[in-house]
Enzyme design. Structure first.
Site, mmCIF file in Angstrom:
data_model
loop_
_atom_site.group_PDB
_atom_site.id
_atom_site.type_symbol
_atom_site.label_atom_id
_atom_site.label_comp_id
_atom_site.label_asym_id
_atom_site.label_seq_id
_atom_site.Cartn_x
_atom_site.Cartn_y
_atom_site.Cartn_z
ATOM 1 C CD GLU A 1 49.862 27.586 44.433
ATOM 2 O OE1 GLU A 1 49.490 28.537 45.168
ATOM 3 O OE2 GLU A 1 50.321 27.744 43.292
ATOM 4 C CG HIS A 2 44.884 29.012 44.739
ATOM 5 N ND1 HIS A 2 44.440 30.270 45.064
ATOM 6 C CD2 HIS A 2 45.957 29.201 43.940
ATOM 7 C CE1 HIS A 2 45.191 31.188 44.479
ATOM 8 N NE2 HIS A 2 46.119 30.564 43.775
#
Length: 998
Positions: A48-49
């Site tokens: 997600e990062h």
């Protein structure tokens, strides 16, 4: 809020009635942390990062964030157990371009190899920031009770150990696994997208089709966990856990593991049961416990997060906030909970109660006002994963059908014999019984079977006669008619319909939102509240005890969507109410009656005193609260830190409190605002009722309290203190640059500057320098004095506070270069972005009310402030903008800088004597015959206290434990001011005028 710090530039003051509205989009992927490979925990969160760090089409790592911030928006993302959500908002004009950049994250993200280590550090910093979170600790400990191999037992956060160190030791290529994971999990047919903008639906559909059509579809079946049922049908779950929390609290948490209930969303059995078990009125569990001073609050139900509500299980949790006396009566508290559940079983599901809850939900949905676009699409894209299309908007909101069989089945599963019991208390630390440690969060705990005598006593319970189903709710609104105005003409801003030496009442009839709701706010302005820390403590005791006295009466109003709050200011008490106007005056009358007739027994007083003492301790050990507290105690002429209040609460008596309350009500100036679907006559009756019931006399104008701010010296001042939690490695540095007395033009300059600084501040200090997960700049306005600040939350094991300060100053030099290179066109674009934000229409009545109330509370009364700000912004120059920054930072030579630094511990919890669990082990049960004092198996807390004399004064920690410990600063140049005594530093400083025209 006790500090008078407004920061209104950063709150709801960016809205004004107009045609503008931010556009927003949110995308939900139907996979999450459950899909983490077992050898790389936290990979979904890490991905997600990583996807946000550039794409093939837009390769700049910071392209999206820079574009969004430049055009007045924000973006974020989060990873849940079975879903991952990304969202943003932006000016409508730039929505299509933003969508294109956004879509590329899911089409062709770069995920550069050289960014991996940097972003692992960001994930690790996020994890370490949450190490002191008792909520995160409880969740991880509960997960450890799951069956071997079940995804509920995974470590979802990710850190350096799980994403780098261990994989390297095992020969696992994290980057290669990241690529594989992305290809497998980020597939178009797992995704739902929601967008909101003022374009036509046809245009939006055309954009979405064009922009998102290239999102790859791997054609593979979405990961499915529905076969992994009963994750907590384990020996480890059905036990008693005693846990040492970070905060000073005594809490009982009872958890039941139920099957997935998503298929029963139309019935919503858990909200029904949670409503009954968490009730606070007469006949409830809490009412029973409060009479005995065993508990202060109760929560019940399921929070519908991915952890508590997913395809493998549904949790049902009852959490009781215990008093010290309640801690000594754990068995009786548990028995009361189980007796109430037995009462519910005997009376069976109640259709009348269900329909009451159903009506409340229906009323709320029918008369809901707009939410922020980004919040709306975030919720909607997730609902699209869970409900059929016709119920995307209602599936999570409404109770559709009453089914007593479904409710009875859930109730039959909530029994004393099949729950997990967790007791959290700081007392266990001094008892030295919690000799196990959870691996990831290092939570000390011990575990044992439930005592046979207890479990046998719960087999054939006879409910107390005090327990009964709640009575019919008299606060549910039935009149939704819009009232005819009785004051003409209708004005754009509030008007004073009463202005006397006793009271000033502002009023505005809603003519914009046209909903049957109203807001009521009254500021009871009193003298000399803030003159001593003792008086501030008594003010806290008064407000908290008042809320306790009101709880039985007002709980019914609360569930009927009528709410109230107390805000404690140095100037007095603010009472705020909102909700459906039909019954709102009834709630107001009840609150005023309890203020007028305030009383407290000696036993309740002592109990409240204990609870507030704990809350003071909990605030002291939070480094973000502490850095703010220290800063405000330096810049405000009079300000009492939490440490000051905790030091003196011990000698406050009930008689002192009652005298304080009597004096508080004796002389008041009352200023209020009534806004919404309510007439001017009705508003005047509210003010009349308040003043007549309190029987207050006039407060002379010369006794009205004033809040003043000190002018910092034209130099760099440093204050460095030690954090109070010896196990918390988090350090916080706030560099505060005072800019002087405020007016509208200066405030606009400051706000515009911080808006420009926000993106490079994050990009440079967080992404590039990796100082910490939480990095932000803020436009401060404290009692009509302006300042700008930069705050970095880091870990003492990675950076010293001196290094952080140095990095901040280097960033400001770099930012000055950014401003010097800023073109006139870029400046105008930046100004237009802020102007557009200020022209955004209010989403709901509360935004308009908040903006007007801020002006009333500050007694500035500039109700058209936004219009004035827009005019000032449109007349600012680039030269003026640059100069504003240059004259207030150290490189400009005239800075009034204050650096407040809270230093975390460099000794991590891993170095403690107690060894963590083995990675794959279950909670261990220690043989009491072994001689190892791992866990005392008696369940009676009183017996445990008697066994260890050192716990006799367990909650009476000396005030020295929360006295500020100033640290030496050998690294600070002697030409700079080192603050080791705050009162001495403040002596002789000039005081800014109490301006009312800013």
């Amino acid at each position: 809020m006790e500090d008078g710090e407004e920061n209104e530039e950063n709150k709801n003051c960016k809205k004004t009635p107009a045609s503008e509205k931010l556009a927003a989009a949110a995308l939900c992927i139907g996979t999450g942390s459950f899909s983490d490979p077992p050898d790389v925990p936290g990979l979904a969160h890490f991905l997600e990062h990583m996807v946000f760090m550039g794409s093939e089409k837009y390769p700049d790592e910071n392209a999206f964030d820079a574009f969004i911030k430049k055009h007045g928006g924000n973006s974020n993302a989060f990873t849940d157990c079975e879903r991952t959500i990304f969202y943003f908002d932006v000016q409508k004009k730039y929505f299509r371009n933003a969508l294109d950049i956004f879509a590329q994250f899911f089409i062709s993200p770069l995920m550069k190899k050289d960014a991996v280590d940097r972003e692992i550090k960001a994930v690790d910093s996020e994890y370490e920031m949450n190490l002191p979170s008792d909520t995160a600790r409880k969740q991880q400990l509960l997960g450890n009770m799951a069956k071997d191999g079940h995804p509920m037992g995974k470590f979802f956060w990710g850190n350096v150990q799980s994403l780098k160190t261990t994989p390297e030791e095992l020969g696992v290529d994290t980057y290669g696994r990241l690529r594989e994971f992305h290809k497998r999990m980020y597939s178009a047919h797992y995704m739902t997208l929601a967008v909101q903008s003022k374009e036509t639906l046809d245009d939006l559909e055309e954009w979405i089709t064009e922009i998102f059509s290239d999102v790859p579809n791997n054609t593979q079946q979405r990961p499915d966990f529905t076969n992994l049922k009963e994750p907590f049908d384990t020996e480890e779950f059905y036990k008693l856990y005693k846990v040492v929390p970070v905060k000073n609290m005594d809490q009982l948490e009872i958890t039941w593991s139920l099957p997935c209930l998503q298929q029963h969303y139309k019935v919503k059995p858990l909200p029904y049961l949670g409503w009954l078990l968490g009730h606070e009125g007469k006949g409830s569990i809490l009412s029973y416990l409060k009479k005995r001073l065993w508990a202060m609050s109760i929560n019940s139900g399921n929070d519908e997060s991915g952890f508590e509500y997913n395809t493998t299980w549904s949790s049902f949790v009852i959490t009781v906030c215990l008093t010290d006396e309640g801690f000594l009566h754990i068995y009786e508290v548990l028995t009361a909970v189980f007796e109430y559940i037995e009462m519910l079983r005997r009376v069976g599901p109640q259709e009348r109660v269900y329909k009451e809850i159903q009506t409340i939900a229906s009323n709320e949905f029918r008369w809901q006002e707009q939410s922020e676009p980004v919040d709306y699409v975030e919720n909607l894209c997730e609902s699209m994963q869970l409900y059929p299309p016709e119920e995307y908007l209602t599936g999570d909101r409404l109770l559709f059908e009453y089914d007593q069989n479904v409710i009875s089945d859930c109730l039959s599963r909530i029994r004393p014999s099949n729950c997990s019991i967790m007791i959290l208390s700081k007392k266990y630390k001094d008892m030295e019984i919690c000799n196990l440690k959870e691996k990831w969060f290092q939570s000390p705990y011990c575990v044992s079977d439930l005592d046979d005598s207890w479990t046998k006593s719960w087999e054939n319970l006879e409910p107390s006669a005090e327990f009964h189903i709640p009575e019919e709710n008299v606060y549910i609104a039935t009149d939704f008619n819009l009232k005819e105005p009785d004051l003409h003409p209708l004005l754009k801003f509030p008007v004073a319909i009463l202005d006397s030496s006793q009271s000033r009442l502002w009023y505005k009839k809603d003519d914009k939102f046209l909903v049957p709701k109203a807001y009521i706010a009254f500021h009871l302005i009193a003298p000399a509240i803030n003159v001593t820390p003792e008086r501030m403590v008594m003010f806290d005791l008064f407000a908290c005890t008042l809320a306790q006295n009101l709880s039985e009466v007002t709980y019914a109003a609360d569930v009927a969507q009528l709410s109230y709050s107390f805000q404690l200011l140095e100037t007095g008490l603010v009472i705020t109410l909102r909700g459906f106007n039909h019954k709102l005056p009834n709630l107001f009358h009840a609150i005023v009656d309890h203020i007028a007739d305030f009383t407290v027994s000696e036993d309740l007083f002592l109990t409240m005193k204990q609870q507030i003492t704990k809350s003071y301790y909990n605030k002291c050990i939070d480094p973000t609260d502490l850095v703010r507290d220290v800063r405000l105690s330096i810049i405000n002429q009079v300000y009492w830190r939490t440490t000051d209040k905790r030091a003196c609460i011990g000698h406050i008596t009930r008689d002192m409190l009652m005298h304080f309350v009597h004096e508080f009500k004796k002389k008041l100036f009352v200023e209020g605002l009534v806004h919404g679907n309510i007439t001017a006559r009705e508003a005047l009756l509210l003010e009349e009722y308040l003043c007549s019931k309190l029987k207050c006399s006039v407060l002379p104008k010369n006794q009205h309290p004033q809040k003043r701010v000190l002018q910092l010296p034209e130099s760099q001042s440093y204050c460095r203190v030690k954090g109070f939690n010896p196990e918390d490695i988090n350090s916080v540095v706030t560099n505060y640059y005072q800019c002087g007395a405020a007016n509208i033009r200066r405030a606009c300059l400051n706000e515009l500057l911080m808006m420009k600084m926000e993106e490079p501040c994050f990009d440079i200090l967080r992404t590039r320098e990796q100082l910490g997960y939480s990095v932000f700049c803020t436009s401060q306005k404290n009692n009509n004095t302006l300042a700008m600040s930069v705050t970095v939350c880091t870990q003492a094991t990675k950076f010293s506070v001196s290094q952080v300060d140095e990095h901040i100053e280097k960033f400001l030099v770099e930012f000055e270069d950014i401003l010097d290179r800023m073109t006139q066109q870029e400046f105008e674009t930046h100004v237009n972005a802020l102007v557009t934000l200020k022209r955004c229409e209010d989403s709901h009545m509360g935004e308009e009310v908040h903006r007007h109330w801020t002006q009333i509370e500050l007694q500035t009364y500039i109700f058209d402030r936004l219009e004035k700000e827009i005019l000032e912004l449109e007349n600012l120059t680039l030269v003026e903008f640059r100069e504003w920054f240059h004259q207030h930072v150290p490189s400009g030579g005239r800075a009034r800088k204050l650096s407040v630094q809270v230093v975390g511990s460099t000794i991590t919890s891993e170095t403690s004597e107690v060894k963590p669990d083995d990675c794959d082990s279950k909670p261990m049960e220690i043989d009491p015959a072994s001689g190892q004092n791992a866990c005392l198996f008696t369940l009676d807390p009183l017996v445990e206290l008697q066994r260890n004399s050192r716990t006799e004064q367990i909650n009476c920690q000396s005030s020295s434990e929360t006295d500020l410990q100033f640290l030496p600063m050998p690294d600070i140049d002697d030409q700079k001011t080192k603050i080791a005594n705050i009162p001495v530093f403040k002596e002789g400083l000039m005081v800014y005028p109490a301006s009312k025209n800013s």
